[in-house]
Design an enzyme around this catalytic site. Structure first.
Site, PDB file in Angstrom:
ATOM      1  CB  ILE A 122      -0.961   0.019   1.209  1.00  0.00           C
ATOM      2  CG1 ILE A 122      -0.176  -0.023   2.529  1.00  0.00           C
ATOM      3  CG2 ILE A 122      -1.940  -1.130   1.124  1.00  0.00           C
ATOM      4  CD1 ILE A 122      -1.064   0.141   3.758  1.00  0.00           C
ATOM      5  CB  ALA A 125       9.497   4.586   2.222  1.00  0.00           C
ATOM      6  CE  LYS A 143       8.523   1.630   8.275  1.00  0.00           C
ATOM      7  NZ  LYS A 143       8.651   2.811   9.190  1.00  0.00           N
ATOM      8  CG  ASP A 278       8.966  12.185   8.423  1.00  0.00           C
ATOM      9  OD1 ASP A 278       9.043  13.311   7.914  1.00  0.00           O
ATOM     10  OD2 ASP A 278       9.013  11.132   7.758  1.00  0.00           O
TER      11      ASP A 278
END
Length: 585
Positions: A122, A125, A143, A278
């Site tokens: 989905i 990076a 992840k 972030d």
């Protein structure tokens, strides 16, 4: 690993060589000799874009390096910081078979570990990618570290370390030191971001800190499915925070969301000392009931109690529009050189606040203030502490998101309200009273100490036993230039004498060699006087210049013509344009 590092070194060098040569020519026009050249803002911006393209081409490590450099205005000019701030860590995900190999190496067979697993990522990076799956009947986000990224990062870190001596030769001493420390900081940061066990710990800590806040949502970590290379979290859906149209369609109060976001980050920094670093729109979402959702805690940081107190002082100074307090706090935090011209910095602060005031009454944007400070930090280089750099980046990104949500967002009102609610205003008043009491005590002690010391100094003067030591500050390098010209003058005189004697008593060949050397030295002497560096002083206090200054002052023309003309070598202000010999005599 070494072979890969060598190969990457040549790849990186080939990408960066044109820029390296350009920077070298900025210092010496002909690389090995010649004076430097001035580079305008448009050229720096063009170079920054070229460098940004090179970083995107070189892959994950350099994308992360660019993101880190966007927080370091003490190393890069503002044009580079602005361009690098747009760097997005979004790349296509690696093929599923490669990601599957990572998952099974960490957790075992995918079919046995998860009840269901969607093999389409989905998001992707530079360091990892995210998949949807199911554990114990609950949807989760998995992840996965990008396959093979560890070896690539380690090779690139070696390349960066090998490249440092080349880069340091093209910058001044202060920035050379900053680059060296930045390389160590970057290596630590990117290794931490690849460590999903650390990210899980930071997420758990921040989530625990806000456990009682029903308006915030952070995904829970699934401990049984989390390792150093795979992190499994509760899947939390929401509308992307900068999708203004969808938020309006769902009837969500965008102003309330902006205020909630700002106060949450102030709480992280000032109260908890650990923060999500972030906050770009891809890592923030809003649920239908207005709950604010945070994702991706790979980039997170801590601030120590001293820095926390100074950040409180900084926000309070902005709220009070106290220019001196803003500067004092920045110096105390290490964000501004103590050698910076306070008058210049004060003017910059006033201009920044006036600019913010022009947009709306009683509205001040911290991003504009920080941007003005960053521009000046580059002129007065000082290495920013790594966590302070993260705080500055976080503050600017958060403010940008808040303004996207509400163009009329009043940062100063939110900050002032937060300081009042937390009791920081009362604490500031107590600190003010305490500081003034200490000053009164110090003044009273000085009144007792000064007279004996003054009497002792006067006695030494009376006995002619007083020594004064003076340190000459020559920031412009004038003494070095003077010494160089003196040496060249001696060589030229010796060369003329030697050439004359050889012409009279030796061969033509010997005379020609000596004559050529003498001509070369004469050219160096001529060039030293033609160079823009060095002593370029011109009469400053001419009758014409003084008359012009007097006319510009409120009191009108000067009432006397008794003007002293000076033009010492350390005066760097030219005379009036068009003034003739009579005026400069």
């Amino acid at each position: 690993m070494n072979l890969r590092s060598y190969w990457r070194f040549f790849v990186v060098l080939r990408r960066f060589l044109p820029l390296i040569l350009a920077y070298a020519r900025d210092r010496r026009r002909f690389l090995f000799f010649g004076r430097g050249r001035q580079v305008d803002s448009a050229t720096r911006r063009r170079r920054a874009r070229h460098l940004l393209d090179s970083m995107l081409t070189l892959g994950p490590t350099f994308i992360k390096l660019g993101q880190l450099l966007s927080t370091r205005p003490d190393i890069l000019p503002p044009e580079y910081v602005e361009e690098f701030a747009t760097l997005q860590d979004r790349v296509p995900p690696a093929p599923w078979p490669e990601a599957r190999a990572v998952i099974e190496a960490e957790l075992g067979p995918v079919e046995e570990t998860f009840e269901d697993f969607d093999t389409e990522a989905i998001s992707g990076a530079s360091l990892g990618q995210v998949y949807l799956a199911e554990v114990d009947g609950e949807r989760v986000a998995v992840k996965v570290r990008r396959p093979g990224v560890e070896d690539l990062v380690e090779a690139d870190l070696r390349v960066i370390r090998w490249s440092l001596p080349i880069l340091q030769r093209s910058v001044d001493e202060a920035r050379a030191y900053s680059l060296d420390t930045l390389a160590d900081e970057f290596a630590k940061t990117i290794r931490e971001e690849m460590d999903y066990e650390r990210e899980a710990r930071m997420l758990r800590e921040i989530r625990t800190n806000f456990a009682d806040d029903e308006g915030l949502r952070m995904p829970a970590v699934i401990e049984s499915h989390t390792t150093g290379r795979v992190m499994t979290m509760e899947y939390v859906s929401g509308t992307k925070i900068d999708d203004v149209a969808t938020l309006d369609r769902k009837g969500i109060d965008r102003t309330a969301i902006a205020e909630k976001l700002q106060r949450t980050y102030m709480t992280m920094i000032m109260d908890h000392g650990v923060f999500h670093a972030d906050p770009h729109p891809g890592n923030l979402a809003v649920q239908d009931d207005g709950t604010l959702v945070f994702y991706d805690f790979g980039m997170s940081g801590r601030v120590d109690p001293f820095l926390q107190d100074k950040i409180v002082d900084f926000y309070a100074a902005i709220a009070a529009q106290d220019i001196d307090a803003i500067l004092d706090t920045l110096v105390a935090m290490g964000g501004l050189s103590p050698e910076a011209d306070r008058q210049v910095m004060g003017d910059i602060m006033e201009l920044a606040i006036a600019d913010a005031r022009g947009e709306a009454v009683e509205q001040y944007r911290v991003q504009q203030i920080i941007q003005q400070v960053e521009d000046t930090i580059y002129e007065f280089p000082l290495r920013l502490p790594s966590n302070l750099a993260l705080v500055l980046r976080m503050a600017t990104v958060v403010e940008g998101v808040c303004v996207t949500l509400d163009p009329d967002f009043d940062f100063i009102e939110v900050a002032s309200g937060y300081l009042r609610d937390k009791g920081y205003v009362e604490r500031g008043t107590r600190d003010f009273v305490r500081d003034r009491a200490e000053e009164v005590s110090d003044a009273a002690q000085s009144m007792v100490r000064v007279p004996p010391k003054l009497e002792s100094a006067l006695d030494r003067i009376d006995r002619e036993n007083l020594h004064v030591r003076a340190d000459i500050e020559d920031s412009g390098g004038h003494l070095e230039t003077l010494a160089w010209r003196f040496l060249l003058g001696m060589l030229l005189a010796a060369g003329v004498l030697s050439t004359t004697l050889l012409f009279s008593f030796a061969s033509v060949e010997a005379t020609a060699v000596a004559g050529a050397g003498t001509i070369f030295v004469a050219l160096l002497v001529w060039r030293s006087f033609r160079s823009k560096r060095g002593f370029r002083g011109q009469p400053q206090f001419t009758r014409h210049a003084m008359q012009r200054r007097s006319d510009e002052e409120p009191g009108g023309p000067a009432e006397t013509d008794d003007v002293v003309t000076t033009g010492g070598p350390f005066v760097d202000v030219g005379g009036a344009e068009g003034s003739g010999p009579e005026e400069d005599s």
